[in-house]
Design an enzyme around this catalytic site. Structure first.
Site, short mmCIF file in Angstrom:
data_model
loop_
_atom_site.label_atom_id
_atom_site.label_comp_id
_atom_site.label_asym_id
_atom_site.label_seq_id
_atom_site.Cartn_x
_atom_site.Cartn_y
_atom_site.Cartn_z
CG ASP A 116 -38.90 35.07 -64.68
OD1 ASP A 116 -38.82 36.04 -63.91
OD2 ASP A 116 -38.09 34.12 -64.67
CB SER A 126 -33.81 31.16 -59.60
OG SER A 126 -33.76 32.47 -59.09
CG HIS A 146 -38.17 33.94 -60.93
ND1 HIS A 146 -37.34 33.67 -62.00
CD2 HIS A 146 -37.49 33.56 -59.82
CE1 HIS A 146 -36.20 33.15 -61.55
NE2 HIS A 146 -36.27 33.07 -60.23
CG ASP A 147 -41.66 31.55 -56.99
OD1 ASP A 147 -40.43 31.53 -57.15
OD2 ASP A 147 -42.21 31.80 -55.90
NE ARG A 181 -39.47 34.22 -48.79
CZ ARG A 181 -39.19 33.32 -49.72
NH1 ARG A 181 -38.09 33.46 -50.46
NH2 ARG A 181 -39.96 32.28 -49.92
#
Length: 373
Positions: free
Chosen positions: A318, A153, A351-352, A223
């Site tokens: 992602d 990232s 993505h994580d 967040r």
């Protein structure tokens, strides 16, 4: 003057630099420090060092309990004894980035010119500025060439910047879920997050530390927005679906009805306890400014001369940094004749995925590092 000392606030070390740091903006930061942690041992030849670059909300503790949250290290599945980045073999370095809020100089620190907290007077920084500070740290550790620089990232941005700016100082890089430049969509998400912070009355034009307050609501919403982008649609559906939160019927109000709402609110609330709002503004802006394409082309002769090996990785689900953006990295590197490998890892967790238990991902990284000489 530069001096390495023990960090008395967090585990690890501090590099204190009594000098001026010229930034891409033309502004200067005086007397800065770098908070970092190491794992494993540097060998006699000093050729087994791996630098890990953390993502937006990461820190210098990938392989140990966080001193702030008391949770496991954010990359303890990747870094440690007998892990892909094996601390029995490699000397691993990870520093908090410039502009961060876990010990390295950032907007919540004292400006030596005024003896007041920087706040909004902290100069705008870039990914290149972050890497410039990391290079100073690596030099002070006496390491002339890193075995590898690894990150996902925002960490992948730093990794690519290392290859473009300091190709003589590394043997390889692993770029994970990254891109050559931030997309318009990602800039838009960042701006939505920044606006949520800046529109919180407690932000107070960035002067909130002087009043011992925080823009908690704004940072929490920022967040929440970001966290949505870190998961895939399937990950959300598998984890929550439309399940209700501890109730059998809808409330017909604006409280928490769905489990996914409770999850996002928890992510937002817990984030404000461990991260600084101004750091969030500065670091997302650095990501928006990132575009390393031209610099790679400009320094292609040095990149080829130093025989850097590249591994570029993406994940099928992602959508924040999709596979097409990793393929653009590969295309640029191929165009200058680099030694580049690419793998798209099958994962439905978004993505994580690079932070989670993905055996195929670990296997590829492990094999690549074992092949670096």
């Amino acid at each position: 003057m530069r001096k390495i000392t023990d960090n008395t606030e967090y585990p690890g070390y501090l590099l204190k630099c009594q000098e001026k740091l010229l930034l891409d903006s033309g502004k200067v930061i005086s007397d800065f420090q770098v908070a970092y942690q190491t794992y494993g041992n540097l060998n006699d030849d000093k050729d087994n060092a791996i630098l890990i670059c953390h993502a937006l909300t990461g820190d210098q503790f990938p392989a140990e309990e966080s001193p702030i949250t008391k949770k496991k290290g954010w990359w303890d599945l990747m870094v440690g004894p007998n892990r892909p980045i094996d601390t029995n073999k490699y000397f691993v370095i990870c520093s908090n980035v410039l502009g961060g809020c876990v010990g390295t100089t950032g907007p919540n620190d004292i400006n030596p010119e005024t003896n007041k907290i920087y706040g909004p007077d902290f100069p705008t920084i870039t990914i290149r500025d972050m890497v410039k500070v990391q290079k100073i740290l690596v030099d002070e550790l006496g390491i002339s060439k890193l075995l590898s620089v690894v990150g996902g990232s925002m960490g992948a941005m730093q990794v690519l910047q290392w290859a473009a700016t300091y190709p003589e100082s590394l043997k390889s890089i692993i770029s994970i879920a990254g891109s050559l430049k931030h997309s318009a969509q990602n800039i838009a998400f960042d701006e939505a997050g920044r606006q949520s912070i800046m529109l919180d009355p407690n932000w107070d034009n960035g002067r909130y530390p002087e009043k011992n307050q925080k823009p908690e609501n704004g940072l929490s919403v920022a967040r929440m927005i970001a966290h949505i982008t870190y998961l895939s649609e399937k990950a959300f559906q598998n984890k929550f679906g439309r399940n209700l939160q501890e109730k059998k019927d809808l409330s017909f109000g604006f409280g928490i009805d769905f489990q996914v709402e409770s999850y996002l609110r928890h992510q937002g609330r817990s984030f404000v306890d461990r991260f600084d709002a101004n750091s969030y503004l500065y670091m997302t802006r650095a990501m928006d400014y990132f575009d390393v394409s031209a610099e790679i082309q400009h320094n292609q002769d040095k990149i080829i001369k130093n025989s850097i090996r590249f591994l570029v990785l993406s994940f099928t689900s992602d959508w924040l940094f999709p596979t097409k953006e990793s393929k653009e990295i590969v295309s640029v590197l191929n165009s200058i004749g680099s030694n580049v490998s690419f793998a798209e890892v099958v994962s439905d967790r978004g993505h994580d995925s690079f932070l989670l238990d993905e055996p195929q991902f670990f296997k590829v990284c492990d094999g690549f590092l074992k092949g670096i000489r």
